[in-house]
Design a protein around this motif. Structure first.
Motif, short mmCIF file in Angstrom:
data_model
loop_
_atom_site.label_atom_id
_atom_site.label_comp_id
_atom_site.label_asym_id
_atom_site.label_seq_id
_atom_site.Cartn_x
_atom_site.Cartn_y
_atom_site.Cartn_z
N UNK A 79 35.54 60.39 42.47
CA UNK A 79 36.12 60.59 41.14
C UNK A 79 37.36 59.72 40.93
N UNK A 80 38.30 59.76 41.86
CA UNK A 80 39.55 59.00 41.68
C UNK A 80 39.29 57.49 41.63
N UNK A 81 38.48 56.90 42.55
CA UNK A 81 38.19 55.46 42.41
C UNK A 81 37.46 55.12 41.11
N UNK A 82 36.59 55.99 40.64
CA UNK A 82 35.90 55.73 39.38
C UNK A 82 36.88 55.71 38.20
N UNK A 123 39.20 46.19 41.98
CA UNK A 123 38.36 45.62 43.03
C UNK A 123 38.38 46.48 44.29
N UNK A 124 39.55 47.06 44.63
CA UNK A 124 39.65 47.89 45.83
C UNK A 124 38.84 49.18 45.67
N UNK A 125 38.77 49.69 44.45
CA UNK A 125 38.07 50.96 44.25
C UNK A 125 36.56 50.84 44.52
N UNK A 126 35.99 49.64 44.41
CA UNK A 126 34.55 49.49 44.63
C UNK A 126 34.17 49.74 46.09
N UNK A 127 34.80 49.07 47.10
CA UNK A 127 34.44 49.41 48.49
C UNK A 127 34.80 50.84 48.87
N UNK A 128 35.81 51.42 48.25
CA UNK A 128 36.12 52.83 48.53
C UNK A 128 34.95 53.71 48.10
N UNK A 129 34.43 53.49 46.90
CA UNK A 129 33.27 54.25 46.44
C UNK A 129 32.04 53.99 47.30
N UNK A 130 31.91 52.79 47.82
CA UNK A 130 30.70 52.39 48.53
C UNK A 130 30.65 52.90 49.96
N UNK A 131 31.77 52.84 50.71
CA UNK A 131 31.72 53.06 52.15
C UNK A 131 32.28 54.40 52.62
N UNK A 186 26.85 50.53 42.45
CA UNK A 186 26.50 49.38 41.62
C UNK A 186 26.17 49.84 40.20
N UNK A 187 25.47 50.97 40.10
CA UNK A 187 25.12 51.49 38.78
C UNK A 187 26.37 51.84 37.99
N UNK A 188 27.36 52.43 38.65
CA UNK A 188 28.59 52.81 37.94
C UNK A 188 29.37 51.58 37.51
N UNK A 189 29.54 50.61 38.43
CA UNK A 189 30.34 49.43 38.11
C UNK A 189 29.71 48.62 36.98
N UNK A 190 28.42 48.35 37.10
CA UNK A 190 27.74 47.60 36.04
C UNK A 190 27.58 48.44 34.78
N UNK A 191 27.42 49.77 34.98
CA UNK A 191 27.26 50.64 33.83
C UNK A 191 28.50 50.71 32.96
#
Length: 599
Positions: A322-325, A435-443, A485-490
């Motif tokens: 939630x927070x990274x999003x 940019x940092x929030x993406x790897x946090x959501x991913x890993x 990926x769906x969230x970032x591109x969405x």
């Protein structure tokens, strides 16, 4: 022979009376047979107790209806004269309960819209209550015409006023049942359509001058007409007419706008309906409004996901999803709405010179550009601070002083300059956080679940599937990658998707204007006695075309687009819709299905 004929006649008459009497009761018999079949079907799903004296069954009952169910069982036992009292106990189980929401005739239609996308998971947040307002409002943003909205409103009110009479008619036509079932949605869509129609000041493609315009279009002997000799406007109009040319005047807002009176009190100033650059102005306003509304609904949907995470007691989803999003969405897209591209530009950047955030702003030619500004942020393009510099190299004025524009040299690319001190650093920080929030959501979440699995700790409520089968780190990683990926591109595609609010509003307004100018306006311009009958004929055509094209077809189009915005752009932020529907034992529901009034 006469006696035989008499007997035959009496027999036929008796048979006719019996059949007629039976015909009056056949519907009642069908309902009784249907109820008996339903009861026996339910009884067939029960099992016989070891004592061979009672039946045992398992079923789902809403918690709020437990006492009512016990009272009904007790009443049934007393009525049947049974010596065995019924027992109702709550059993321990590991199955996922079905989802049930208590609705009424007003909320049922909204719940049907949500359930058409998917039934909510057990204890998942229900989008229907918020859709009661957001759905008709987004529809109205695409259907902003007071006149057409009044027709929609009257249609919905007609269904509501004659609701009992129409329901008693038991009309089985599927399309009619859809409209009748959505009568409250239609009514709200009409109300909100009138509201947005007044905001856009659009009534059958014409504007309503309810309040006095702040533009000096009708003024005499004021600074607007004296500016650059506009007092000779009538002379110029006659000269243009002699040459078969169109004469137009551009009203400079510095001279032709009454700042003391302020903006038009509610909605768009009606003077824009007369302007040749009307579409340029309205397109810019509607496009940016669509982006703001879309960002508000997407952010709200993301905040609703927090309630689901809290209900599931999933701290990893709260802190590392939630927070990274929210950070990703805020650092790029909310900043896009707040920065001078839209909201700040509307509030702080005037048409003439001003001091903005300690920097001198020479005029509207230096107003920030939305698209170019966002591209420069991503590309980290070097830009200059401020909108230019004073010619003597120093600042001979204090902040807030009136400036002689001859003392100031505009930057040729002043619309691309940094609009507040420290903007370069702020945008780099925001871009870095996004940019940092993406790897946090991913890993983080897959690694956390893997750690819990290796420690032998339960992972139910944290992972997709809730311990369905053996834990697979690869499957969890793939699912998390797809979700990220769906969230970032969405975020990008969904923001662009809300531009349909602008596009459909533009299409509706232009179709309305075409019908007015190509049909009704022709009748108003026909001279002589022949003009009356032709006006009546053209008005009938105008009314029919407006109803079938602008009310029915355009209304259906706006409805479907509002449906898509809720299903995809809004509900995808917090709603999974993978639940099991609760199917209660209901005579009324089954009777409506048999009569063709329900599915």
């Amino acid at each position: 022979m006469s006696d035989l004929n008499k007997v035959i006649e009496l027999t036929l008459e008796h048979r006719r009376r019996v059949i007629t009497a039976a015909a009056l009761s056949i519907y009642e018999w069908k309902i009784k047979v249907l109820k008996m079949k339903m009861v026996f079907h339910a009884l067939n799903m029960l099992s016989i107790d070891v004592t061979q004296k009672c039946l045992v069954g398992e079923c789902w009952i809403p918690t709020s209806d437990m006492e009512e169910a016990k009272a009904a069982l007790s009443l049934g036992a007393v009525t049947a004269g049974s010596s065995v009292l019924p027992i109702l106990n709550e059993m321990a189980h590991d199955e996922t309960p079905p989802t049930h929401f208590t609705t009424n005739k007003f909320t049922q239609s909204y719940q049907n819209i949500v359930d058409a996308y998917g039934v909510a998971d057990y204890k998942e947040l229900n989008p229907a209550p918020w859709s009661i307002i957001s759905f008709p409002f987004l529809f109205a943003c695409m259907y902003a015409d007071v006149g057409h909205a009044i027709i929609v409103l009257l249609s919905g009110l007609t269904f509501i006023i004659f609701e009992k009479r129409i329901a008693s008619m038991k009309i089985t036509d599927e399309i009619f049942q859809i409209f009748f079932g959505g009568r409250y949605i239609i009514t709200l869509m009409g109300l909100f359509g009138m509201y947005t129609g007044f905001i856009y000041n659009d009534f059958y493609s014409k504007s309503l001058n309810v309040f006095q315009s702040s533009w000096a279009a009708d003024a005499n002997n004021n600074s607007c007409w004296e500016w650059q000799g506009l007092k000779n406007v009538e002379k110029w109009e006659r000269e243009a007419a002699l040459k078969n040319q169109t004469f137009e005047i551009m009203l400079d807002p510095i001279y032709c706008y009454d700042k003391d009176a302020g903006p038009y009190p509610f909605g768009v100033d009606p003077v824009w309906n007369l302007a040749s650059n009307r579409l340029t102005f309205l397109n810019s306003m509607k496009m940016k409004s669509a982006v703001i509304l879309g960002m508000m609904q997407m952010t709200f949907g993301l905040c609703l996901s927090l309630a689901n995470h809290i209900n599931n007691h999933s701290l990893v989803d709260i802190f590392f999803m939630f927070i990274p999003q929210i950070v990703f969405l805020a650092c790029i897209f909310i900043y896009l709405c707040v920065q001078p591209q839209i909201m700040v530009k509307w509030i702080f950047f005037p048409v003439d010179q001003a001091w903005i955030f300690g920097q001198f702003y020479p005029g509207s030619n230096c107003a920030p550009s939305l698209l170019i500004g966002l591209i420069n942020m991503f590309m980290m393009t070097p830009r200059t601070d401020g909108f230019g510099e004073f010619k003597n190299g120093t600042v001979p004025y204090n902040v807030g002083d009136d400036v002689n524009l001859d003392d100031f040299a505009n930057d040729p690319d002043c619309s691309l300059s940094f609009w507040y001190p420290g903007e370069s650093i702020a945008e780099k920080v925001l871009l870095g956080l996004a940019l940092i929030s993406i790897p946090v959501m991913l890993f983080v979440k897959p690694l956390y679940l893997r750690w819990r699995h290796l420690k032998g700790l339960p992972i139910g409520g944290h992972s997709h599937g809730e311990d369905d089968g053996e834990f697979s780190f690869g499957d969890v990683m793939v699912y998390q990658a797809i979700h990220t990926i769906e969230f970032a591109l969405g975020c990008i595609s969904h923001t662009a998707s809300y531009l349909r609010l602008w596009a459909l509003s533009l299409a509706h307004a232009q179709l309305s204007e075409v019908l007015w100018s190509m049909v009704l306006d022709m009748g108003l311009k026909i001279p002589g006695w022949f003009g009356g009958p032709m006006l009546m004929f053209l008005w009938i055509n105008f009314a029919c075309l407006s109803y079938f094209i602008l009310v029915m077809i355009e209304g259906l189009s706006a409805f479907l687009h509002a449906l898509r915005l809720h299903w995809v752009e809004f509900q995808s932020k917090f709603y999974s819709g993978n639940g099991i529907p609760f199917l209660p034992f209901s005579f009324e529901k089954q009777i409506r299905i048999v009569e063709g009034l329900d599915n």
